[in-house]
Design a protein around this motif. Structure first.
Motif, PDB file in Angstrom:
ATOM      1  N   LEU A  56      -9.616  -6.912  11.190  1.00 40.43           N
ATOM      2  CA  LEU A  56      -8.456  -6.685  10.611  1.00 40.43           C
ATOM      3  C   LEU A  56      -8.308  -7.374   9.108  1.00 40.43           C
ATOM      4  O   LEU A  56      -7.885  -6.976   8.289  1.00 40.43           O
ATOM      5  N   ASN A  57      -8.938  -8.533   9.201  1.00 36.54           N
ATOM      6  CA  ASN A  57      -8.850  -9.304   7.981  1.00 36.54           C
ATOM      7  C   ASN A  57      -9.849  -8.544   6.991  1.00 36.54           C
ATOM      8  O   ASN A  57      -9.427  -8.854   5.839  1.00 36.54           O
ATOM      9  N   SER A  58     -11.082  -8.104   7.351  1.00 35.96           N
ATOM     10  CA  SER A  58     -11.941  -7.751   6.435  1.00 35.96           C
ATOM     11  C   SER A  58     -11.151  -6.264   5.661  1.00 35.96           C
ATOM     12  O   SER A  58     -11.310  -5.994   4.774  1.00 35.96           O
ATOM     13  N   ALA A  59     -10.278  -5.366   6.619  1.00 38.08           N
ATOM     14  CA  ALA A  59      -9.686  -4.304   6.263  1.00 38.08           C
ATOM     15  C   ALA A  59      -8.659  -4.780   5.424  1.00 38.08           C
ATOM     16  O   ALA A  59      -8.238  -4.157   4.143  1.00 38.08           O
ATOM     17  N   LEU A  60      -7.861  -6.016   5.537  1.00 38.42           N
ATOM     18  CA  LEU A  60      -6.995  -6.354   4.784  1.00 38.42           C
ATOM     19  C   LEU A  60      -7.482  -6.907   3.136  1.00 38.42           C
ATOM     20  O   LEU A  60      -6.994  -6.673   2.031  1.00 38.42           O
ATOM     21  N   SER A  61      -8.786  -7.440   3.307  1.00 39.09           N
ATOM     22  CA  SER A  61      -9.284  -7.971   2.060  1.00 39.09           C
ATOM     23  C   SER A  61      -9.704  -6.665   0.880  1.00 39.09           C
ATOM     24  O   SER A  61      -9.651  -6.857  -0.184  1.00 39.09           O
ATOM     25  N   VAL A  62      -9.874  -5.498   1.548  1.00 39.17           N
ATOM     26  CA  VAL A  62     -10.096  -4.294   0.742  1.00 39.17           C
ATOM     27  C   VAL A  62      -8.986  -4.272  -0.164  1.00 39.17           C
ATOM     28  O   VAL A  62      -9.200  -3.841  -1.467  1.00 39.17           O
ATOM     29  N   PHE A  63      -7.723  -4.516   0.110  1.00 38.63           N
ATOM     30  CA  PHE A  63      -6.667  -4.134  -0.777  1.00 38.63           C
ATOM     31  C   PHE A  63      -6.532  -4.894  -2.042  1.00 38.63           C
ATOM     32  O   PHE A  63      -6.430  -4.306  -3.260  1.00 38.63           O
ATOM     33  N   TYR A  64      -6.871  -6.159  -2.119  1.00 36.45           N
ATOM     34  CA  TYR A  64      -7.029  -6.888  -3.096  1.00 36.45           C
ATOM     35  C   TYR A  64      -8.239  -6.885  -4.153  1.00 36.45           C
ATOM     36  O   TYR A  64      -8.268  -6.725  -5.192  1.00 36.45           O
ATOM     37  N   TYR A  65      -9.506  -6.553  -3.430  1.00 32.86           N
ATOM     38  CA  TYR A  65     -10.598  -6.102  -4.093  1.00 32.86           C
ATOM     39  C   TYR A  65     -10.561  -4.897  -4.938  1.00 32.86           C
ATOM     40  O   TYR A  65     -11.015  -4.692  -5.861  1.00 32.86           O
ATOM     41  N   ALA A  66      -9.925  -3.867  -4.111  1.00 29.04           N
ATOM     42  CA  ALA A  66      -9.525  -2.585  -4.444  1.00 29.04           C
ATOM     43  C   ALA A  66      -8.660  -2.515  -5.828  1.00 29.04           C
ATOM     44  O   ALA A  66      -8.725  -2.026  -6.854  1.00 29.04           O
ATOM     45  N   ARG A  67      -7.773  -3.659  -5.868  1.00 27.63           N
ATOM     46  CA  ARG A  67      -6.942  -3.828  -7.119  1.00 27.63           C
ATOM     47  C   ARG A  67      -7.640  -4.075  -8.351  1.00 27.63           C
ATOM     48  O   ARG A  67      -7.247  -3.707  -9.392  1.00 27.63           O
ATOM     49  N   ILE A  68      -8.687  -4.836  -7.796  1.00 28.20           N
ATOM     50  CA  ILE A  68      -9.527  -5.273  -9.227  1.00 28.20           C
ATOM     51  C   ILE A  68     -10.237  -4.156  -9.656  1.00 28.20           C
ATOM     52  O   ILE A  68     -10.391  -3.888 -10.871  1.00 28.20           O
ATOM     53  N   LEU A  69     -10.983  -3.443  -8.867  1.00 27.17           N
ATOM     54  CA  LEU A  69     -11.692  -2.128  -9.252  1.00 27.17           C
ATOM     55  C   LEU A  69     -10.923  -1.158  -9.719  1.00 27.17           C
ATOM     56  O   LEU A  69     -11.257  -0.403 -10.794  1.00 27.17           O
ATOM     57  N   ARG A  70      -9.710  -1.206  -9.457  1.00 30.77           N
ATOM     58  CA  ARG A  70      -8.628  -0.017 -10.007  1.00 30.77           C
ATOM     59  C   ARG A  70      -8.412  -0.568 -11.492  1.00 30.77           C
ATOM     60  O   ARG A  70      -8.630   0.226 -12.345  1.00 30.77           O
ATOM     61  N   ALA A  71      -8.231  -1.779 -11.736  1.00 30.12           N
ATOM     62  CA  ALA A  71      -7.780  -2.228 -13.023  1.00 30.12           C
ATOM     63  C   ALA A  71      -9.115  -2.117 -13.777  1.00 30.12           C
ATOM     64  O   ALA A  71      -9.014  -1.672 -15.258  1.00 30.12           O
ATOM     65  N   MET A  72     -10.117  -2.343 -13.378  1.00 33.52           N
ATOM     66  CA  MET A  72     -11.552  -2.084 -14.472  1.00 33.52           C
ATOM     67  C   MET A  72     -11.609  -0.657 -14.575  1.00 33.52           C
ATOM     68  O   MET A  72     -11.961  -0.367 -15.814  1.00 33.52           O
ATOM     69  N   TYR A  73     -11.477   0.231 -13.825  1.00 36.08           N
ATOM     70  CA  TYR A  73     -12.194   1.569 -13.843  1.00 36.08           C
ATOM     71  C   TYR A  73     -11.005   2.788 -13.883  1.00 36.08           C
ATOM     72  O   TYR A  73     -11.009   3.776 -14.644  1.00 36.08           O
ATOM     73  N   PHE A  74      -9.626   2.441 -13.578  1.00 35.52           N
ATOM     74  CA  PHE A  74      -8.711   3.667 -13.633  1.00 35.52           C
ATOM     75  C   PHE A  74      -7.479   3.239 -14.486  1.00 35.52           C
ATOM     76  O   PHE A  74      -6.471   3.943 -14.484  1.00 35.52           O
ATOM     77  N   GLU A  75      -7.277   2.077 -15.236  1.00 38.38           N
ATOM     78  CA  GLU A  75      -6.101   1.635 -15.813  1.00 38.38           C
ATOM     79  C   GLU A  75      -6.682   1.426 -17.545  1.00 38.38           C
ATOM     80  O   GLU A  75      -7.905   0.904 -17.882  1.00 38.38           O
TER      81      GLU A  75
END
Length: 528
Positions: free
Chosen positions: A447-466
């Motif tokens: 569950l914690n590994s799944a939770l961590s995906v959210f803030y790592y995905a926020r970084i990836l979104r900033a780099m590639y989709f914003e």
């Protein structure tokens, strides 16, 4: 002791002596006026590289056999009955020595890309070497006092590393906080060790295991282990002893943050392994009793439950607070705290597969988190700000750097085909295999590994989709005087090596995971 014995002992400690010699040479070069970063840094980086090869040779890596410094019969040797050695060479300790040297080598190599005439370069590299010396000594300790003194060697060097630039209030504030918390941690640890000495008449970990099996765990020993847990929890950034870490990681120079998160924190991890596996979890007094009566009592289940609760708290609090961060270094710092929780699961479970999984998780953290901080340091040199939003659109302007950073973040999140996935798979599988409430530890980890995906995905979104902050998706590339895309050859090489290792070990981990599993089995067989 004969001359032959002295020479043999010197050979056994060759990796330590080489790193110590390189650190002292860095200070000596400063004294004689040679302060160019490439010169002093090259000495320490070369020293850690040679020491790493010697450790691999001692682990039995075939083609490095002629470099072996420790006789094969000495590694994993069972101490004689009644012996109280200050140090012992185990394959598990050598694995951690290799891990420590990887962290120091990557940080030292990356730091070669800084300004050639940077003030304080000899101090940085000299302290980096001294901190590594302490880490190497921790990995061979078999006595509590020897262990804690080795931890202090690393701690004193890292206190100074945090504020070595003496420029700006933040590094000095971080260094002072680190020193105060470190002093409190050391006080608790040494006081705990003194209580154990009062309970058992020894601080040797082998002797404690032997004596505890006969006399149990009186209240003095229970208090001693309680203080040791608290003291070492500070070093390992376990919740609720974690608050200092974020301010220190954020205020320290980013290369130093990489070393703290990727390297020196593993000293506390190994200390937990030494103190709580053989001498506690695998000692089973013959009859149950009351700890306040001084009779025998099985402390193992109590310690396991305590460490399990700390592990779940650390994972959860670290990930939840990371979700709330807007600054990149603070986000990675909270993420690093959560990773400590995963590693602690291996000690709480206490089986050989769990120990191997925790060790492989520690290696995954050294490579992924250490290199991630190195990327942040390199990107800051390009003029990118401290906020996650400052990374918007960076993927199009620095594609290779962001691709490496993305792989490192995916590894930290435990995505397949990365070392982070393999390490968590091994660790959580060991929890399920152990059954009982350990299955719930695996569920908490997932569950914690799944939770961590959210803030790592926020970084990836900033780099590639914003788009960049100015709204211009076609913003010009960031420029720098340094080669290799503005990172410098040393930093680019360190990041590339770590990223390739993250992917390679995610696809084919057995060349490293196999020896780690064997070392874990030997370690538990020795009982310390």
């Amino acid at each position: 002791m004969s001359v032959t014995d002295v020479l043999a002992t010197g050979a056994e400690f060759a990796p330590v002596l080489i790193v110590l010699g390189s650190a002292l040479l860095a200070f000596l070069l400063d004294v004689v006026g040679v302060r160019r970063l490439e010169a002093v840094g090259g000495v320490v980086v070369a020293g850690t590289g040679v020491a790493f090869l010697l450790v691999l040779a001692d682990l039995g890596l075939g083609f490095l056999g002629p470099l072996r410094t420790i006789p094969a019969a000495t590694v994993n040797a069972v101490p004689a009955a009644g012996a109280s050695p200050l140090y012992a060479f185990t394959s598990f300790g050598l694995v951690f020595q290799a891990l420590f040297l990887v962290a120091a080598f990557l940080v030292g190599l990356a730091s070669l890309s800084r300004d050639s005439h940077e003030a304080g370069a000899p101090i940085f590299y000299g302290l980096l070497g001294l901190a590594t010396v302490g880490m190497l000594l921790v990995a061979v300790a078999s006595d509590l006092i020897f262990l804690l003194l080795a931890v202090e060697v690393t701690s004193l060097a890292t206190y100074l590393l945090v504020g070595y630039t003496r420029r700006g209030a933040r590094p000095l504030e971080a260094a002072m906080k680190f020193y105060i918390i470190g002093a409190a941690s050391s006080t608790l640890s040494f006081f705990g060790a003194s209580l154990l000495y009062g309970a058992y008449g020894t601080t040797n970990l082998y002797r404690i295991a032997a004596v505890a099996g006969g006399v149990g765990y009186p209240v003095l020993a229970l208090l001693g282990y309680g203080f040791l847990i608290a003291g070492l929890a500070f070093k390992t950034t376990l919740v609720p002893f974690h608050a200092w870490a974020v301010d220190v990681y954020d205020g320290a120079p980013t290369d130093v943050s990489a070393f703290l998160a990727g390297g020196s924190k593993k000293v506390g991890v190994f200390a937990f392994f030494l103190v709580f596996l053989g001498p506690v979890l695998y000692v089973h007094p013959g009859a149950p009793g009351n700890p306040f009566s001084g009779g025998p009592i099985a402390l193992g289940p109590i310690v396991q439950l305590t460490l399990a609760v700390l592990a779940v708290l650390t994972m959860t609090v670290g990930n939840v607070l990371a979700l709330l961060q807007r600054e990149m270094k603070r986000l990675l710092a909270y993420s690093s705290i959560s990773q400590a929780g995963y590693i602690l699961l291996g000690i709480a479970i206490g089986t050989s597969p769990a120990l191997a999984g925790a060790t492989f998780q520690a290696l995954a953290h050294v490579l992924s988190k250490g290199a991630a901080f190195l990327v942040v340091a390199g990107v800051a040199g390009l003029g990118v700000g401290p906020l996650v939003d400052d990374w918007r659109g960076l993927g199009s302007r620095r594609p290779l750097t962001c691709a490496a950073f993305s792989l490192l973040l995916l590894s930290l999140a435990g995505v397949p085909l990365t070392i982070g996935f393999v390490s968590k798979f091994v660790l959580f599988s060991a929890a399920v295999e152990a059954q009982g409430y350990f299955v719930w530890l695996a569920v908490a980890g997932l569950l914690n590994s799944a939770l961590s995906v959210f803030y790592y995905a926020r970084i990836l979104r900033a780099m590639y989709f914003e788009a960049p902050a100015g709204g211009d998706a076609g913003a010009p590339p960031l420029t720098s005087r340094l080669a290799a895309g503005g990172l410098g050859y040393g930093r680019a090489a360190a990041i590339a090596v770590a990223t390739l290792a993250v992917v390679a070990l995610g696809i084919y981990p057995q060349p490293v995971l196999g020896p780690i599993q064997a070392a874990a089995t030997h370690f538990l067989g020795l009982g310390a």
